[in-house]
Design a protein around this motif. Structure first.
Motif, PDB file in Angstrom:
ATOM      1  N   LEU A 251      53.425  51.200  34.352  1.00  0.00           N
ATOM      2  CA  LEU A 251      51.881  50.706  34.589  1.00  0.00           C
ATOM      3  C   LEU A 251      52.319  48.854  33.777  1.00  0.00           C
ATOM      4  N   ILE A 252      52.495  49.352  32.407  1.00  0.00           N
ATOM      5  CA  ILE A 252      52.614  48.375  31.625  1.00  0.00           C
ATOM      6  C   ILE A 252      53.409  46.901  32.140  1.00  0.00           C
ATOM      7  N   GLY A 253      54.530  46.577  32.988  1.00  0.00           N
ATOM      8  CA  GLY A 253      54.666  45.657  33.752  1.00  0.00           C
ATOM      9  C   GLY A 253      54.141  45.357  35.318  1.00  0.00           C
ATOM     10  N   GLY A 254      54.251  46.150  35.706  1.00  0.00           N
ATOM     11  CA  GLY A 254      52.209  45.797  36.791  1.00  0.00           C
ATOM     12  C   GLY A 254      51.912  44.748  36.205  1.00  0.00           C
ATOM     13  N   VAL A 255      51.010  45.829  35.199  1.00  0.00           N
ATOM     14  CA  VAL A 255      50.212  44.397  34.437  1.00  0.00           C
ATOM     15  C   VAL A 255      50.182  43.250  34.390  1.00  0.00           C
ATOM     16  N   ALA A 256      51.530  43.115  33.402  1.00  0.00           N
ATOM     17  CA  ALA A 256      52.291  42.001  33.257  1.00  0.00           C
ATOM     18  C   ALA A 256      52.762  41.152  34.830  1.00  0.00           C
ATOM     19  N   LEU A 257      53.047  41.782  35.627  1.00  0.00           N
ATOM     20  CA  LEU A 257      53.177  40.675  36.734  1.00  0.00           C
ATOM     21  C   LEU A 257      51.848  39.695  36.519  1.00  0.00           C
ATOM     22  N   GLY A 258      50.874  40.295  37.093  1.00  0.00           N
ATOM     23  CA  GLY A 258      49.882  40.359  37.511  1.00  0.00           C
ATOM     24  C   GLY A 258      49.724  39.122  36.365  1.00  0.00           C
ATOM     25  N   LEU A 259      49.625  39.486  35.009  1.00  0.00           N
ATOM     26  CA  LEU A 259      49.115  38.362  33.905  1.00  0.00           C
ATOM     27  C   LEU A 259      49.780  36.778  34.246  1.00  0.00           C
ATOM     28  N   GLY A 260      51.068  36.928  34.813  1.00  0.00           N
ATOM     29  CA  GLY A 260      51.660  36.424  34.652  1.00  0.00           C
ATOM     30  C   GLY A 260      52.114  35.276  35.999  1.00  0.00           C
ATOM     31  N   SER A 261      51.479  36.279  37.034  1.00  0.00           N
ATOM     32  CA  SER A 261      51.171  35.517  38.497  1.00  0.00           C
ATOM     33  C   SER A 261      49.676  34.369  38.042  1.00  0.00           C
ATOM     34  N   GLY A 262      48.526  35.153  37.057  1.00  0.00           N
ATOM     35  CA  GLY A 262      47.446  35.037  36.994  1.00  0.00           C
ATOM     36  C   GLY A 262      47.499  33.015  36.187  1.00  0.00           C
ATOM     37  N   VAL A 263      48.027  33.281  35.172  1.00  0.00           N
ATOM     38  CA  VAL A 263      48.826  31.905  34.432  1.00  0.00           C
ATOM     39  C   VAL A 263      49.614  31.159  35.360  1.00  0.00           C
ATOM     40  N   LEU A 264      50.300  31.407  35.885  1.00  0.00           N
ATOM     41  CA  LEU A 264      50.673  30.198  36.900  1.00  0.00           C
ATOM     42  C   LEU A 264      50.328  29.501  37.931  1.00  0.00           C
TER      43      LEU A 264
ATOM     44  N   TYR B  27      52.245  45.034  44.706  1.00  0.00           N
ATOM     45  CA  TYR B  27      52.595  46.126  45.267  1.00  0.00           C
ATOM     46  C   TYR B  27      53.124  46.632  45.157  1.00  0.00           C
ATOM     47  N   VAL B  28      55.168  46.186  45.033  1.00  0.00           N
ATOM     48  CA  VAL B  28      55.939  47.018  45.023  1.00  0.00           C
ATOM     49  C   VAL B  28      55.791  48.190  43.986  1.00  0.00           C
ATOM     50  N   ILE B  29      55.440  47.802  42.404  1.00  0.00           N
ATOM     51  CA  ILE B  29      55.371  48.852  42.064  1.00  0.00           C
ATOM     52  C   ILE B  29      54.126  49.878  42.334  1.00  0.00           C
TER      53      ILE B  29
ATOM     54  N   PRO C 178      39.891  31.683  38.885  1.00  0.00           N
ATOM     55  CA  PRO C 178      40.983  32.598  39.696  1.00  0.00           C
ATOM     56  C   PRO C 178      41.691  33.070  38.898  1.00  0.00           C
ATOM     57  N   GLY C 179      42.724  31.476  38.442  1.00  0.00           N
ATOM     58  CA  GLY C 179      43.854  31.989  37.318  1.00  0.00           C
ATOM     59  C   GLY C 179      43.754  32.971  36.489  1.00  0.00           C
ATOM     60  N   TRP C 180      42.481  32.021  35.379  1.00  0.00           N
ATOM     61  CA  TRP C 180      42.506  31.908  34.458  1.00  0.00           C
ATOM     62  C   TRP C 180      41.499  33.755  34.197  1.00  0.00           C
ATOM     63  N   GLY C 181      40.794  33.417  35.175  1.00  0.00           N
ATOM     64  CA  GLY C 181      40.658  34.724  35.493  1.00  0.00           C
ATOM     65  C   GLY C 181      40.966  36.604  35.709  1.00  0.00           C
ATOM     66  N   LEU C 182      42.474  35.617  36.782  1.00  0.00           N
ATOM     67  CA  LEU C 182      43.291  37.599  37.158  1.00  0.00           C
ATOM     68  C   LEU C 182      44.387  37.682  35.353  1.00  0.00           C
ATOM     69  N   ALA C 183      44.378  36.700  35.229  1.00  0.00           N
ATOM     70  CA  ALA C 183      45.012  36.574  33.318  1.00  0.00           C
ATOM     71  C   ALA C 183      44.233  37.367  32.175  1.00  0.00           C
ATOM     72  N   ALA C 184      42.845  37.142  32.429  1.00  0.00           N
ATOM     73  CA  ALA C 184      42.272  37.585  31.357  1.00  0.00           C
ATOM     74  C   ALA C 184      42.004  39.114  31.499  1.00  0.00           C
ATOM     75  N   THR C 185      41.506  39.269  33.405  1.00  0.00           N
ATOM     76  CA  THR C 185      41.165  41.141  33.640  1.00  0.00           C
ATOM     77  C   THR C 185      42.773  41.814  32.987  1.00  0.00           C
ATOM     78  N   SER C 186      43.793  40.777  33.325  1.00  0.00           N
ATOM     79  CA  SER C 186      45.498  41.305  33.270  1.00  0.00           C
ATOM     80  C   SER C 186      45.135  41.970  31.490  1.00  0.00           C
ATOM     81  N   LEU C 187      45.552  40.759  30.827  1.00  0.00           N
ATOM     82  CA  LEU C 187      44.896  41.341  29.882  1.00  0.00           C
ATOM     83  C   LEU C 187      44.626  42.352  28.979  1.00  0.00           C
ATOM     84  N   ALA C 188      42.791  42.689  29.538  1.00  0.00           N
ATOM     85  CA  ALA C 188      42.425  43.553  29.046  1.00  0.00           C
ATOM     86  C   ALA C 188      42.891  45.101  29.215  1.00  0.00           C
ATOM     87  N   CYS C 189      43.288  44.984  31.018  1.00  0.00           N
ATOM     88  CA  CYS C 189      43.861  45.848  31.544  1.00  0.00           C
ATOM     89  C   CYS C 189      45.288  46.451  30.859  1.00  0.00           C
ATOM     90  N   MET C 190      45.992  45.478  30.457  1.00  0.00           N
ATOM     91  CA  MET C 190      47.340  45.848  29.443  1.00  0.00           C
ATOM     92  C   MET C 190      46.856  46.289  28.357  1.00  0.00           C
TER      93      MET C 190
END
Length: 420
Positions: free
Chosen positions: A309-322, A339-341, A393-405
């Motif tokens: 759970l934590i690892g998958g959301v972290a990947l989304g956070l990193g993807s948004g930042v990149l 997807y894999v997780i 979209p990038g920072w939006g995904l990062a912010a959403t992922s941070l909230a989910c974290m």
């Protein structure tokens, strides 16, 4: 929770049918191109988001009634009704030209989804119980889910070929009718024993509904059960809300690569997107199949569920930042991990949750778990859309992922708890 045993189930005829069901179900040729098709029809991102929201809300409204119907009236009949709704929705999508018709098609599709989710999982787990393989949930469900992902991989290649050949997206819905008609007839071949432990006979329907509702309520008295469902629903909801954001990103990458430059943009995009999704679903198929063995590395399921759970959301956070930093290729690589997780985690999560529930209302309870997933998906999708409009979209995904974290940390499962 007891540690899962090494694989010891028989690959009998019903195993083949369960795998065939998943394989055919995921021959959804529209999946890699759904957002692109909506954009091609002139819809705005707000309209596209509202269609997804409509789907999730309708699924949410119908999830519990569909589970009660499955437990009370028979799961095979409920599944047949589901596939008939799917077939009707594909026809509607093919002929749809405006937003209103697309909304109608999405609503009918949601009806089919609501009557399917939870019901087929309950049939699988009932079969395992009948065969004395109840401790094989993670392994067995991982195998059947693996075949679903193989179907999705093949579907991506076929869909790319269809779009390339016909030069339009809507044709994929017409061809999706074929596997879904086959799956409908496959469902009719399932044994009557899988209709459920309390299949209602004529004249006993009212009593059966009362029994199922009571059994359902008893499953959710424990805060521990609610926490387990919350953990499972959070990541699947996160996955559902974010997964289709990959399509526009892949389109941008496809048009930026020095490949197939002599082709029109739509055909070029179809080839690149199809190949990427094919490789992606091969990875998710392997992840689902290895879920049982992965879980055996731990003393129980709580720890791997927390880590994924934590690892998958972290990947989304990193993807948004990149993506926000202008590195879309690396962002896509991390996106694949989401997807894999999901497919590594799903069999473990379903096995964990089902062991906590009243077995007399298993389809109803699993539908409630699916309902929690749709609620999470709808909430996360709305948050993601708002954040993307505000910060991109990038920072939006990062912010959403941070909230989910933050939610993921709150929903950590107690690893010392035995839930057998």
């Amino acid at each position: 929770m007891k540690r899962a045993a090494t694989e010891r189930f028989e690959r009998d005829l019903q195993y083949v049918k369960f795998c065939a069901y998943g394989f055919l179900k995921d021959l959804r040729f529209f999946d890699p191109f759904l957002v692109l098709m909506f954009l091609d029809k002139g819809l705005s991102f707000l309209q596209i988001g509202s269609l997804y929201a409509l789907r999730e809300v309708m699924i949410n409204v119908m999830e519990i009634p569909s589970g009660i119907m499955a437990d009370a009236m028979g799961r095979r009949r409920t599944m047949v009704l589901s596939f008939l709704a799917y077939i009707a929705s594909f026809v509607a999508f093919y002929f749809a030209r405006d937003y209103g018709f697309l909304a109608l098609a999405m609503g009918v599709f949601a009806f089919g989804d609501a009557f399917r989710t939870g019901t087929h999982k309950a049939m699988i787990f009932d079969y395992l119980k009948l065969k004395g393989w109840a401790d094989q949930k993670t392994h067995y469900y991982g195998h059947t889910r693996s075949w679903s992902q193989r179907g999705a991989a093949l579907s991506s290649l076929i869909a790319a070929g269809l779009v390339f050949w016909h030069g339009e997206y809507r044709v994929v819905f017409l061809f999706t009718l074929i596997p879904y008609v086959l799956d409908l007839f496959l469902m009719l071949s399932y044994p009557a024993a899988l209709d459920g432990p309390r299949h209602a006979e004529r004249g006993a329907l009212r009593e059966e509904f009362v029994h199922v509702i009571k059994a359902f309520a008893s499953s959710f008295k424990s805060l521990f059960v609610l926490r387990a469902i919350g953990s499972q629903a959070l990541y699947t909801g996160y996955y559902k809300a974010t997964k289709d954001y990959l399509q526009p990103l892949l389109k941008a990458l496809a048009l930026g690569l020095p490949l197939f430059v002599e082709l029109p943009d739509k055909e070029r995009t179809a080839l690149i997107v199809g190949m990427v999704y094919f490789l992606l679903y091969l990875l998710t198929s392997t992840a689902a199949r290895k879920s049982g063995r992965f879980s055996e590395r731990f003393d129980g399921l709580a720890r791997p569920l927390n880590l994924t759970l934590i690892g998958g959301v972290a990947l989304g956070l990193g993807s948004g930042v990149l993506y926000a930093l202008g590195l879309p290729a690396l962002a896509v690589l991390l996106y694949v991990g989401i997807y894999v997780i999901e497919n590594l985690r799903k069999p473990m999560g379903i096995a964990y949750v089902t062991e906590l529930m009243n077995q007399d209302a298993l389809a109803t309870a699993l539908s409630a778990e699916s309902q929690a997933e749709t609620l999470a998906a709808a909430a996360i999708a709305l948050g993601l859309g708002f954040a993307a409009d505000l910060w991109g979209p990038g920072w939006g995904l990062a912010a959403t992922s941070l909230a989910c974290m933050g939610l993921a940390l709150l929903l950590r499962l107690p690893e010392e708890r035995k839930a057998s």
